[in-house]
Write a protein that holds these residues in place. Structure first.
Motif, PDB file in Angstrom:
ATOM      1  N   GLY A   1       0.829  -1.199   0.000  1.00  0.00           N
ATOM      2  CA  GLY A   1       0.000   0.000   0.000  1.00  0.00           C
ATOM      3  C   GLY A   1       0.860   1.244   0.000  1.00  0.00           C
ATOM      4  N   LYS A   2       0.302   2.346  -0.506  1.00  0.00           N
ATOM      5  CA  LYS A   2       1.020   3.617  -0.541  1.00  0.00           C
ATOM      6  C   LYS A   2       0.017   4.752  -0.356  1.00  0.00           C
ATOM      7  CE  LYS A   2       2.794   4.943  -4.484  1.00  0.00           C
ATOM      8  NZ  LYS A   2       3.747   5.004  -5.628  1.00  0.00           N
ATOM      9  N   TRP A   3       0.374   5.710   0.480  1.00  0.00           N
ATOM     10  CA  TRP A   3      -0.483   6.866   0.727  1.00  0.00           C
ATOM     11  C   TRP A   3       0.251   8.122   0.289  1.00  0.00           C
ATOM     12  CZ3 TRP A   3      -5.516   6.829   2.467  1.00  0.00           C
ATOM     13  CH2 TRP A   3      -6.074   8.071   2.731  1.00  0.00           C
ATOM     14  N   ASN A   4      -0.416   8.913  -0.538  1.00  0.00           N
ATOM     15  CA  ASN A   4       0.172  10.134  -1.069  1.00  0.00           C
ATOM     16  C   ASN A   4      -0.272  11.325  -0.230  1.00  0.00           C
ATOM     17  OD1 ASN A   4       1.071  12.322  -2.579  1.00  0.00           O
ATOM     18  ND2 ASN A   4       0.603  11.352  -4.540  1.00  0.00           N
ATOM     19  N   PHE A   5       0.678  11.957   0.443  1.00  0.00           N
ATOM     20  CA  PHE A   5       0.387  13.123   1.270  1.00  0.00           C
ATOM     21  C   PHE A   5       0.534  14.436   0.505  1.00  0.00           C
ATOM     22  CE2 PHE A   5       1.647   9.790   4.205  1.00  0.00           C
ATOM     23  CZ  PHE A   5       0.696   9.894   5.203  1.00  0.00           C
ATOM     24  N   GLY A   6       0.825  14.354  -0.785  1.00  0.00           N
ATOM     25  CA  GLY A   6       1.026  15.553  -1.595  1.00  0.00           C
ATOM     26  C   GLY A   6       2.487  15.847  -1.811  1.00  0.00           C
ATOM     27  N   VAL A   7       3.174  16.283  -0.773  1.00  0.00           N
ATOM     28  CA  VAL A   7       4.608  16.572  -0.899  1.00  0.00           C
ATOM     29  C   VAL A   7       5.429  15.292  -0.813  1.00  0.00           C
ATOM     30  CG1 VAL A   7       4.394  18.903   0.001  1.00  0.00           C
ATOM     31  CG2 VAL A   7       4.817  17.015   1.582  1.00  0.00           C
ATOM     32  N   ALA A   8       4.813  14.224  -0.316  1.00  0.00           N
ATOM     33  CA  ALA A   8       5.520  12.955  -0.168  1.00  0.00           C
ATOM     34  C   ALA A   8       4.502  11.819  -0.142  1.00  0.00           C
ATOM     35  CB  ALA A   8       6.358  12.941   1.107  1.00  0.00           C
ATOM     36  N   SER A   9       4.954  10.633  -0.470  1.00  0.00           N
ATOM     37  CA  SER A   9       4.138   9.426  -0.342  1.00  0.00           C
ATOM     38  C   SER A   9       4.946   8.368   0.396  1.00  0.00           C
ATOM     39  CB  SER A   9       3.690   8.905  -1.708  1.00  0.00           C
ATOM     40  OG  SER A   9       4.801   8.585  -2.519  1.00  0.00           O
ATOM     41  N   VAL A  10       4.238   7.573   1.199  1.00  0.00           N
ATOM     42  CA  VAL A  10       4.876   6.540   2.012  1.00  0.00           C
ATOM     43  C   VAL A  10       4.243   5.193   1.669  1.00  0.00           C
ATOM     44  CG1 VAL A  10       5.328   5.711   4.346  1.00  0.00           C
ATOM     45  CG2 VAL A  10       5.369   8.169   3.865  1.00  0.00           C
ATOM     46  N   GLY A  11       5.084   4.185   1.416  1.00  0.00           N
ATOM     47  CA  GLY A  11       4.599   2.869   1.039  1.00  0.00           C
ATOM     48  C   GLY A  11       5.123   1.783   1.956  1.00  0.00           C
ATOM     49  N   GLY A  12       4.439   0.657   1.917  1.00  0.00           N
ATOM     50  CA  GLY A  12       4.860  -0.503   2.688  1.00  0.00           C
ATOM     51  C   GLY A  12       4.487  -1.779   1.960  1.00  0.00           C
ATOM     52  N   VAL A  13       5.170  -2.885   2.281  1.00  0.00           N
ATOM     53  CA  VAL A  13       4.942  -4.152   1.605  1.00  0.00           C
ATOM     54  C   VAL A  13       5.205  -5.311   2.564  1.00  0.00           C
ATOM     55  CG1 VAL A  13       7.336  -4.220   0.739  1.00  0.00           C
ATOM     56  CG2 VAL A  13       5.560  -5.567  -0.418  1.00  0.00           C
ATOM     57  N   TYR A  14       4.440  -6.384   2.382  1.00  0.00           N
ATOM     58  CA  TYR A  14       4.692  -7.648   3.085  1.00  0.00           C
ATOM     59  C   TYR A  14       4.538  -8.786   2.083  1.00  0.00           C
ATOM     60  CZ  TYR A  14       3.934 -11.883   5.768  1.00  0.00           C
ATOM     61  OH  TYR A  14       4.026 -13.172   6.231  1.00  0.00           O
ATOM     62  N   GLU A  15       5.361  -9.823   2.249  1.00  0.00           N
ATOM     63  CA  GLU A  15       5.306 -10.981   1.362  1.00  0.00           C
ATOM     64  C   GLU A  15       5.630 -12.251   2.120  1.00  0.00           C
ATOM     65  OE1 GLU A  15       7.131 -11.853  -2.982  1.00  0.00           O
ATOM     66  OE2 GLU A  15       8.631 -11.763  -1.381  1.00  0.00           O
ATOM     67  N   ARG A  16       4.959 -13.356   1.744  1.00  0.00           N
ATOM     68  CA  ARG A  16       5.290 -14.697   2.251  1.00  0.00           C
ATOM     69  C   ARG A  16       5.541 -15.616   1.057  1.00  0.00           C
ATOM     70  NH1 ARG A  16       4.408 -18.829   6.199  1.00  0.00           N
ATOM     71  NH2 ARG A  16       5.116 -17.267   7.712  1.00  0.00           N
ATOM     72  N   LEU A  17       6.718 -16.235   1.047  1.00  0.00           N
ATOM     73  CA  LEU A  17       7.060 -17.263   0.066  1.00  0.00           C
ATOM     74  C   LEU A  17       6.980 -18.625   0.732  1.00  0.00           C
ATOM     75  CD1 LEU A  17      10.191 -15.713  -1.736  1.00  0.00           C
ATOM     76  CD2 LEU A  17       7.765 -15.433  -2.289  1.00  0.00           C
ATOM     77  N   ASP A  18       6.457 -19.617  -0.002  1.00  0.00           N
ATOM     78  CA  ASP A  18       6.288 -20.969   0.538  1.00  0.00           C
ATOM     79  C   ASP A  18       6.637 -21.968  -0.561  1.00  0.00           C
ATOM     80  OD1 ASP A  18       5.567 -23.321   1.750  1.00  0.00           O
ATOM     81  OD2 ASP A  18       3.570 -22.644   2.376  1.00  0.00           O
ATOM     82  N   TYR A  19       7.787 -22.640  -0.405  1.00  0.00           N
ATOM     83  CA  TYR A  19       8.288 -23.576  -1.411  1.00  0.00           C
ATOM     84  C   TYR A  19       8.213 -25.016  -0.921  1.00  0.00           C
ATOM     85  CZ  TYR A  19      10.670 -19.526  -3.564  1.00  0.00           C
ATOM     86  OH  TYR A  19      10.972 -18.330  -4.148  1.00  0.00           O
ATOM     87  N   ASP A  20       7.941 -25.947  -1.849  1.00  0.00           N
ATOM     88  CA  ASP A  20       8.219 -27.363  -1.621  1.00  0.00           C
ATOM     89  C   ASP A  20       9.699 -27.600  -1.895  1.00  0.00           C
ATOM     90  OD1 ASP A  20       5.623 -27.982  -1.022  1.00  0.00           O
ATOM     91  OD2 ASP A  20       5.148 -28.854  -2.982  1.00  0.00           O
ATOM     92  N   ALA A  21      10.398 -28.213  -0.962  1.00  0.00           N
ATOM     93  CA  ALA A  21      11.813 -28.538  -1.159  1.00  0.00           C
ATOM     94  C   ALA A  21      11.934 -29.866  -1.896  1.00  0.00           C
ATOM     95  CB  ALA A  21      12.531 -28.612   0.178  1.00  0.00           C
ATOM     96  N   ALA A  22      12.834 -29.939  -2.866  1.00  0.00           N
ATOM     97  CA  ALA A  22      13.002 -31.167  -3.647  1.00  0.00           C
ATOM     98  C   ALA A  22      13.424 -32.334  -2.767  1.00  0.00           C
ATOM     99  CB  ALA A  22      14.026 -30.938  -4.758  1.00  0.00           C
ATOM    100  N   SER A  23      14.143 -32.031  -1.683  1.00  0.00           N
ATOM    101  CA  SER A  23      14.616 -33.090  -0.784  1.00  0.00           C
ATOM    102  C   SER A  23      13.598 -33.424   0.298  1.00  0.00           C
ATOM    103  CB  SER A  23      15.931 -32.655  -0.133  1.00  0.00           C
ATOM    104  OG  SER A  23      15.761 -31.419   0.550  1.00  0.00           O
ATOM    105  N   GLY A  24      12.449 -32.755   0.258  1.00  0.00           N
ATOM    106  CA  GLY A  24      11.409 -33.005   1.249  1.00  0.00           C
ATOM    107  C   GLY A  24      11.213 -31.825   2.177  1.00  0.00           C
ATOM    108  N   GLY A  25       9.980 -31.664   2.650  1.00  0.00           N
ATOM    109  CA  GLY A  25       9.677 -30.567   3.549  1.00  0.00           C
ATOM    110  C   GLY A  25       9.398 -29.277   2.796  1.00  0.00           C
TER     111      GLY A  25
END
Length: 366
Positions: free
Chosen positions: A226-250
């Motif tokens: 998300g990002k909010w524009n205050f006019g003279v400046a804008s502030v953003g933030g981000v979150y992410e989750r990665l989830d992989y199957d491992a070839a060796s298991g788990g």
């Protein structure tokens, strides 16, 4: 003589529809050249030699067009090629290339192009410097420097079909499917929902890789920004989750978050961001690596970037910046665009694993 006149008359009749069709099509030739002077360093020691480079950053040449089919329906196409402006060459149709239909119900296209997951990046990313060059804020996010076969999620997907909805009071949605034609049941699915109205821009996206890294392996990524524009400046933030199957298991999981700010400073824009990839977790064995993500202790990383962009005209801009990817001892992340040749050893050995660089660039759009 009469036969010649008849032939000319027939040719004129046959060519008339073609001329009319050509007149209804709107075709545009476009492109951009984005070149930088860079001083980059792979290790963390001030005694290590710097490398000096000239780099081309997502430079392109393309042609796109629209043809009215009547009743509010349009045919659309685009052929976009990469340009290596630093050393010459490029790849014909190597960037977003497609054909499709567009109407009041939305847009459908088939071809080779970026997925809805990529549309998250500009919300928090380095838009003033075009979310490219070594300043790209996707060094950690989405394991972007890695290809699909290596576990990356920020990739251009061939053999794709995509639908983009019309705009409903600032809300849009997209869904895309890409088939891995050389892999049985290999597919990539990506979808996203976005809002852009007033001072708020926000998005939520998900991508699923099925049997892309290997038969039976499933990988997922979900990201919200998300990002909010205050006019003279804008502030953003981000979150992410990665989830992989491992070839060796788990499984191998990783969290990522960050904050950014864009400030109007004079005629240009100052951009700064701090981004953090947490340590790899899950049930996979310690040392399991997918892309830049590694399972175990000391496998996190931080990315710091700051830049200033100055427009010289409506078509030409310049920028300067600094970026650092600060890997923990066992992390293996690198620049997203034009990465350094990072060895497979861990971050704390042989002064490897803390790439940094300073940049001066110029961009021209045409």
């Amino acid at each position: 003589m009469n036969k010649k006149l008849v032939a000319l008359a027939v040719a004129g009749v046959l060519s008339a529809p073609l001329a009319a069709q050509a007149q209804t099509a709107n075709v545009t030739l476009y492109g951009r050249l984005n070149l930088t002077l860079e001083a980059v360093q792979l290790g963390s020691s001030s005694q290590e030699n710097w490398i000096y480079r000239v780099s081309s950053n997502s430079s392109r040449l393309g042609v796109r067009g629209t043809e009215s089919l009547g009743g509010g329906l349009n045919a659309i196409f685009q052929i976009e090629s990469s340009i290596s402006g630093d050393a010459g060459g490029g790849t014909l149709a190597g960037r977003d290339t497609y054909v499709g239909l567009q109407g009041g119900w939305g847009t459908v296209k088939i071809g080779n192009f970026l997925a809805p997951y990529d549309d998250i990046h500009p919300i928090f990313g380095n838009v003033p410097t075009l979310t490219t060059s070594i300043l790209s804020t996707a060094a950690l996010w989405a394991n972007a420097p890695s290809s699909k076969a290596q576990g990356g999620f920020d990739a251009r997907l061939g053999n794709s079909v995509r639908y983009d909805s019309p705009n409903f009071s600032g809300f849009t949605g997209s869904i895309q499917a890409s088939t891995s034609e050389n892999t049985t049941h290999g597919m990539v699915y990506s979808m996203g929902g976005f809002y852009n109205a007033g001072p708020l821009q926000a998005g939520l996206a998900w991508e699923h890789n099925q049997s892309v890294r290997g038969a039976g392996l499933k990988d997922d990524a979900i990201s919200v920004a998300g990002k909010w524009n205050f006019g003279v400046a804008s502030v953003g933030g981000v979150y992410e989750r990665l989830d992989y199957d491992a070839a060796s298991g788990g499984s191998l999981k990783r969290d990522f978050f960050g904050v950014s700010g864009t400030f109007n400073l004079g005629p240009g824009q100052l951009y700064a961001a701090w981004l953090r990839a947490e340590e790899g977790k899950g049930s996979a064995a310690d040392g399991t690596q997918i892309g830049g993500t590694v399972k175990g202790n000391d496998t996190g990383a931080d990315e710091y970037t700051v830049s200033y962009t100055y427009p010289l005209s409506k078509r030409t801009l310049t920028y300067v910046g600094y970026v650092r990817v600060d890997n923990d001892n066992n992390a293996r992340y690198t620049f997203n665009i034009n990465p350094l040749n990072q060895s497979a050893v861990t971050g704390g050995l042989s002064m490897q694993g803390k790439p940094q660089g300073v940049v001066a660039g110029i961009v021209h759009f045409f």
